[in-house]
Design a protein around this motif. Structure first.
Motif, PDB file in Angstrom:
ATOM      1  N   PHE A  71       0.815  -1.213   0.000  1.00 28.63           N
ATOM      2  CA  PHE A  71       0.000   0.000   0.000  1.00 28.63           C
ATOM      3  C   PHE A  71       0.850   1.265   0.000  1.00 28.63           C
ATOM      4  CE2 PHE A  71      -3.423  -2.868   1.023  1.00 28.63           C
ATOM      5  CZ  PHE A  71      -4.522  -2.265   0.430  1.00 28.63           C
ATOM      6  N   SER A  72       1.922   1.287   0.770  1.00 27.55           N
ATOM      7  CA  SER A  72       2.808   2.453   0.767  1.00 27.55           C
ATOM      8  C   SER A  72       3.450   2.644  -0.595  1.00 27.55           C
ATOM      9  CB  SER A  72       3.903   2.299   1.826  1.00 27.55           C
ATOM     10  OG  SER A  72       3.353   2.354   3.102  1.00 27.55           O
ATOM     11  N   GLY A  73       3.837   1.548  -1.221  1.00 32.07           N
ATOM     12  CA  GLY A  73       4.430   1.629  -2.558  1.00 32.07           C
ATOM     13  C   GLY A  73       3.460   2.153  -3.590  1.00 32.07           C
ATOM     14  N   ILE A  74       2.219   1.665  -3.541  1.00 36.56           N
ATOM     15  CA  ILE A  74       1.200   2.145  -4.484  1.00 36.56           C
ATOM     16  C   ILE A  74       0.954   3.638  -4.277  1.00 36.56           C
ATOM     17  CG2 ILE A  74      -1.266   2.020  -5.078  1.00 36.56           C
ATOM     18  CD1 ILE A  74      -1.071  -1.025  -4.523  1.00 36.56           C
ATOM     19  N   GLY A  75       0.817   4.056  -3.019  1.00 36.72           N
ATOM     20  CA  GLY A  75       0.612   5.477  -2.724  1.00 36.72           C
ATOM     21  C   GLY A  75       1.773   6.329  -3.179  1.00 36.72           C
ATOM     22  N   THR A  76       2.989   5.856  -2.977  1.00 34.93           N
ATOM     23  CA  THR A  76       4.180   6.605  -3.383  1.00 34.93           C
ATOM     24  C   THR A  76       4.262   6.722  -4.903  1.00 34.93           C
ATOM     25  OG1 THR A  76       5.328   5.853  -1.395  1.00 34.93           O
ATOM     26  CG2 THR A  76       6.691   6.700  -3.190  1.00 34.93           C
ATOM     27  N   VAL A  77       3.980   5.641  -5.612  1.00 32.50           N
ATOM     28  CA  VAL A  77       4.018   5.677  -7.081  1.00 32.50           C
ATOM     29  C   VAL A  77       2.971   6.652  -7.612  1.00 32.50           C
ATOM     30  CG1 VAL A  77       3.531   4.309  -9.159  1.00 32.50           C
ATOM     31  CG2 VAL A  77       5.037   3.406  -7.399  1.00 32.50           C
ATOM     32  N   ILE A  78       1.761   6.603  -7.053  1.00 29.86           N
ATOM     33  CA  ILE A  78       0.718   7.535  -7.489  1.00 29.86           C
ATOM     34  C   ILE A  78       1.154   8.977  -7.224  1.00 29.86           C
ATOM     35  CG2 ILE A  78      -1.645   8.334  -7.050  1.00 29.86           C
ATOM     36  CD1 ILE A  78      -2.384   5.385  -6.515  1.00 29.86           C
ATOM     37  N   ALA A  79       1.743   9.223  -6.056  1.00 30.21           N
ATOM     38  CA  ALA A  79       2.197  10.576  -5.723  1.00 30.21           C
ATOM     39  C   ALA A  79       3.268  11.054  -6.690  1.00 30.21           C
ATOM     40  CB  ALA A  79       2.727  10.606  -4.287  1.00 30.21           C
TER      41      ALA A  79
END
Length: 149
Positions: free
Chosen positions: A134-142
């Motif tokens: 989840f942190s990775g997905i959020g970071t990529v989107i950001a």
């Protein structure tokens, strides 16, 4: 634009929370390992259980019973002990009569665990893995939305 930021923040925060929980659980396992006594045990039975976790009590298609090994061992004080492992599997991971290594604390030998992957590391890996995802997905989107603007 504002909603996207909140979603990204939520994903990263949710992931970070899960990573922290995974690290805490890993620390508990490491602490248990460093202070644990070791003993040889033997699987004396398999306790088959079906746990109904849904409130409707309806059986799911894959809701098959799982086998929890019941282990007998002798603690350092010479007393025979018996416990049921919390990790159940289908098919069973252990056979009746199989020798296993048991970890226990000298002050609370009734709180014993099998020296195995599932007993010690499965929960920390699940929580840590979900958190990193989840942190990775959020970071990529950001990062992707930041480059576009």
């Amino acid at each position: 634009m504002g909603a996207r930021r909140w979603i990204v923040f939520g994903l990263i925060a949710f992931g970070a929370l899960f990573v922290v929980v995974g690290l805490i659980l890993a620390g508990v396992s490491v602490s248990y390992l460093t202070g644990a006594e070791r003993a040889q045990g033997r699987v004396v039975a398999l306790e088959w259980r079906t746990d109904h976790t849904s409130s409707s009590r309806k059986r799911r298609v894959n809701d098959e019973p799982v086998a929890h090994p019941v282990i007998e061992f002798t603690s350092k004080d010479g007393a025979p002990r018996k416990f049921e492992d919390s990790a159940g599997t289908n098919p069973p991971s252990y056979e009746v009569g199989e020798r296993v290594e048991v970890l226990y604390r000298a002050d609370t030998p009734e709180d014993a665990r099998l020296n195995g992957f599932a007993s010690l590391w499965l929960l920390p890996l699940i929580f840590g893995g979900i958190g990193l995802l989840f942190s990775g997905i959020g970071t990529v989107i950001a990062l992707v939305t930041r480059r576009r603007s």
